[in-house]
Design a protein around this motif. Structure first.
Motif, PDB file in Angstrom:
ATOM      1  N   SER A 192       0.833  -1.212   0.000  1.00 47.24           N
ATOM      2  CA  SER A 192       0.000   0.000   0.000  1.00 47.24           C
ATOM      3  C   SER A 192       0.861   1.252   0.000  1.00 47.24           C
ATOM      4  O   SER A 192       0.513   2.261  -0.616  1.00 47.24           O
ATOM      5  N   GLU A 304     -13.451  -2.305  -2.335  1.00 48.92           N
ATOM      6  CA  GLU A 304     -12.714  -1.233  -2.999  1.00 48.92           C
ATOM      7  C   GLU A 304     -13.238   0.151  -2.646  1.00 48.92           C
ATOM      8  O   GLU A 304     -12.557   1.160  -2.870  1.00 48.92           O
ATOM      9  N   GLN A 379      -5.070   7.745  -3.690  1.00 50.97           N
ATOM     10  CA  GLN A 379      -6.225   6.863  -3.722  1.00 50.97           C
ATOM     11  C   GLN A 379      -6.211   6.034  -2.440  1.00 50.97           C
ATOM     12  O   GLN A 379      -5.229   5.350  -2.148  1.00 50.97           O
ATOM     13  N   HIS A 381      -8.064   3.469  -1.868  1.00 54.61           N
ATOM     14  CA  HIS A 381      -8.143   2.076  -2.297  1.00 54.61           C
ATOM     15  C   HIS A 381      -7.727   2.024  -3.768  1.00 54.61           C
ATOM     16  O   HIS A 381      -8.283   2.763  -4.591  1.00 54.61           O
ATOM     17  N   GLN A 383      -8.237   0.016  -6.236  1.00 56.81           N
ATOM     18  CA  GLN A 383      -9.215  -0.410  -7.246  1.00 56.81           C
ATOM     19  C   GLN A 383     -10.543   0.349  -7.114  1.00 56.81           C
ATOM     20  O   GLN A 383     -11.612  -0.198  -7.360  1.00 56.81           O
ATOM     21  N   VAL A 384     -10.464   1.609  -6.719  1.00 51.41           N
ATOM     22  CA  VAL A 384     -11.692   2.362  -6.470  1.00 51.41           C
ATOM     23  C   VAL A 384     -12.533   2.497  -7.739  1.00 51.41           C
ATOM     24  O   VAL A 384     -13.767   2.407  -7.684  1.00 51.41           O
ATOM     25  N   GLU A 386     -12.762   0.398 -10.189  1.00 53.51           N
ATOM     26  CA  GLU A 386     -13.429  -0.891 -10.382  1.00 53.51           C
ATOM     27  C   GLU A 386     -14.593  -1.043  -9.408  1.00 53.51           C
ATOM     28  O   GLU A 386     -15.667  -1.542  -9.772  1.00 53.51           O
ATOM     29  N   GLY A 387     -14.400  -0.584  -8.168  1.00 54.60           N
ATOM     30  CA  GLY A 387     -15.492  -0.622  -7.195  1.00 54.60           C
ATOM     31  C   GLY A 387     -16.680   0.208  -7.641  1.00 54.60           C
ATOM     32  O   GLY A 387     -17.836  -0.191  -7.447  1.00 54.60           O
TER      33      GLY A 387
END
Length: 398
Positions: A192, A304, A379, A381, A383-384, A386-387
């Motif tokens: 992360s 996400e 960001q 997350h 994969q935001v 994609e969420g």
């Protein structure tokens, strides 16, 4: 009688209020805090171009514009119940009951802690509380402290505390337990952290973080990670140390630290106590969505986006007639994305009230949200996007 009631005077709520008022709607905003602005009030950081993002100033701009358009902002008011009616929504607040045709929930997010023994001692606080105390109330939370938890939020706020003249002795991981599995795992925290490499003040650190994105190098990186960590702005980031307990009789006096293996296991005979007078616990953020649940809105679990979020589409509509959501209640993102979502919600509410010319405006506003997301410096997350696609698909299929 108001056309729309907005719960939450943060960047999403204020931006939505402006968007509604610009289209001729009568708007009321309520918030339980004593000042409008929400999480904006605590934010202070330098942008890549060298300019400073001052959340208090940004909040004042939004508030002044909203008030100039006739928005009624009521502070120190809590909402404790919501019921759907034939007319729209009945909202129960600490100052009375109000019935409105349209309701926007822009309640933001809340923090989860990474608990360790001693975390209830006076002098222990969440990282967000330290930010508010420092940047909003101008109160120094202590002279020398340790931050337990290394993530996007804690690194940003550590710098803010440092700018206020507070000594951050170290940033360390919490000891692994049933609640701190990922937060106490050096490899997962490193992964992360690599997403924040572009923020490092040193070109060497930025280059190193870029190389470390290759998975085979990450294990070696942890094994070779310096015993005292890397320093960012002079603050030691110690991925190979964990806080086992916070010590003190009547208040924080020290933190017991231990060295970790690359797998996050405690190294034998490595425990030592570091004297400090405060500790910040830095967990994660989750959508503050209780009011949406009370209203009967369906939810979906989208990791996400930070957890359970109200079902909604890109236009910030929920499946319940006249109920809208915007900001971090829909997923954890930056204040700039929340403000852009608020603008979308305001146009959607205007369309709900049969305002003309909203179709093209709404599409442009939705595209602006996506552009702000792509440009986001941080960001929460990875994969935001994609969420967001997941929740919009679920809404369409509902």
């Amino acid at each position: 009688m108001t056309d729309v009631l907005i719960v939450g005077a943060g960047p999403a709520g204020l931006s939505a209020a402006i968007s509604c008022a610009e289209r001729g709607l009568k708007v009321t905003v309520v918030d339980e805090f004593m000042k409008p602005g929400g999480r904006l009030l605590g934010q202070l950081h330098q942008e890549p171009n060298g300019t400073w993002w001052n959340g208090i100033e940004e909040s004042a701009k939004l508030q002044n514009k909203a008030v100039s358009l006739g928005v009624d902002i009521k502070l120190g008011i809590s909402v404790y119940d919501i019921k759907q009616s034939a007319y729209g929504w009945i909202v129960y607040t600490s100052s009375g009951v109000q019935e409105v045709p349209a309701l926007l929930l822009a309640t933001g997010a809340a923090e989860t802690a990474a608990p360790i023994p001693g975390w209830t001692l006076p002098g222990v606080m969440s990282i967000g509380a330290a930010q508010v105390m420092t940047n909003v109330h101008r109160v120094r939370v202590g002279m020398r402290g340790i931050i337990v938890g290394i993530n996007v939020l804690s690194i940003a706020i550590a710098r803010e505390l440092q700018l206020a003249g507070i000594d951050i002795a170290a940033m360390v991981l919490p000891a692994k337990n049933i609640l701190n599995k990922d937060a106490g795992d050096p490899q997962k925290v490193m992964q992360s952290m690599l997403r924040l490499g572009h923020l490092a003040p040193s070109p060497i650190l930025r280059l190193g973080s870029g190389l470390m994105r290759y998975s085979p190098l990450q294990t070696w990186g942890l094994r070779l990670y310096p015993k005292h960590g890397f320093k960012i702005w002079g603050i030691p980031i110690q991925l190979r140390k964990a806080a086992l307990a916070i010590e003190g009789e009547e208040k924080v006096e020290s933190v017991q630290l231990a060295e970790l293996t690359p797998d996050g296991e405690i190294v034998a005979h490595s425990k030592r106590s570091v004297p400090v007078d405060f500790v910040c616990m830095a967990g994660s953020l989750y959508p503050l969505a209780e009011l949406a649940a009370v209203a009967g809105c369906p939810f979906r679990f989208i990791p996400e986006l930070g957890g359970h979020v109200p079902l909604h589409n890109a236009q910030m509509q929920t499946p319940l007639n006249g109920l809208f959501v915007a900001g971090n209640i829909t997923g954890i993102e930056s204040a700039k994305v929340a403000a852009a979502q608020g603008t979308v919600a305001g146009i959607s509410i205007a369309a709900f009230h049969k305002a003309s010319g909203t179709d093209v405006e709404l599409q442009r506003a939705v595209e602006h949200v996506r552009a702000m997301r792509e440009q986001a410096l941080i960001q929460f997350h990875p994969q935001v996007a994609e969420g967001r696609r997941h929740i919009e698909t679920m809404y369409a299929d509902a």
